[in-house]
Write an enzyme that holds these catalytic residues in place. Structure first.
Site, PDB file in Angstrom:
ATOM      1  CG  HIS A  56      30.683   8.789  79.816  1.00 54.70           C
ATOM      2  ND1 HIS A  56      30.659  10.112  80.228  1.00 54.70           N
ATOM      3  CD2 HIS A  56      30.446   8.795  78.485  1.00 54.70           C
ATOM      4  CE1 HIS A  56      30.411  10.881  79.181  1.00 54.70           C
ATOM      5  NE2 HIS A  56      30.275  10.112  78.113  1.00 54.70           N
ATOM      6  CG  HIS A  71      31.843   7.152  74.645  1.00 58.28           C
ATOM      7  ND1 HIS A  71      30.787   6.336  74.970  1.00 58.28           N
ATOM      8  CD2 HIS A  71      31.428   8.420  74.842  1.00 58.28           C
ATOM      9  CE1 HIS A  71      29.772   7.078  75.338  1.00 58.28           C
ATOM     10  NE2 HIS A  71      30.138   8.356  75.273  1.00 58.28           N
TER      11      HIS A  71
END
Length: 152
Positions: A56, A71
């Protein structure tokens, strides 16, 4: 450069208060809209400094030493990698626009998480960071997102 296609949102708008307050560093946030699957690409050339096991997030250290963290989503670490594929490994050299991650944004939305993706300069104390005008949709590897100049 922008790390993915989408619409810029104000840095204060991400649902996560840490990102909204820019505690990790100056932040550009991009909403991928209704896209099902998109690559997340290197915003600059450099060396991959980190790739989270869950896929992620990824970090790059640019040639000038800027530490850039990308992110994907808010709280997406809780997805434990579902919907994320890592396309690079730590220590790998990348050029601007090279794919870093493959993200199933529809899986992120189905899991109930915001898909807004943040790009953060985590060592901004070493740089003058300028956000460029992000009032229009951006394209990965094509649209400028930040300007960085080393201090001193």
């Amino acid at each position: 450069m922008a790390p993915l296609a989408g619409s810029p949102v104000a840095a204060a708008d991400p649902a996560d208060p840490t990102f909204a307050a820019e505690i990790p560093g100056p932040t550009v946030a991009i909403d991928p809209g209704e896209a099902d699957r998109l690559p997340v690409v290197a915003p600059c050339g450099g060396t991959v400094s980190t790739v989270f096991d869950t896929g992620h997030a990824a970090g790059i250290t640019s040639g000038s030493g800027a530490e850039i963290l990308i992110h994907v989503g808010v709280d997406t670490v809780k997805m434990e990698g579902e919907g994320f594929s890592k396309l690079v490994s730590e220590g790998q050299r990348v050029a601007a626009g090279d794919p870093l991650l493959d993200v199933d944004f529809s899986a992120v939305r189905r899991a109930g998480y915001p898909a807004t993706t943040m790009m953060i300069v985590s060592n901004a104390y070493d740089f003058d960071v300028g956000r460029l005008d992000l009032s229009a949709p951006v394209e990965p590897g094509k649209s400028d997102a930040m300007g960085l100049a080393r201090k001193g």
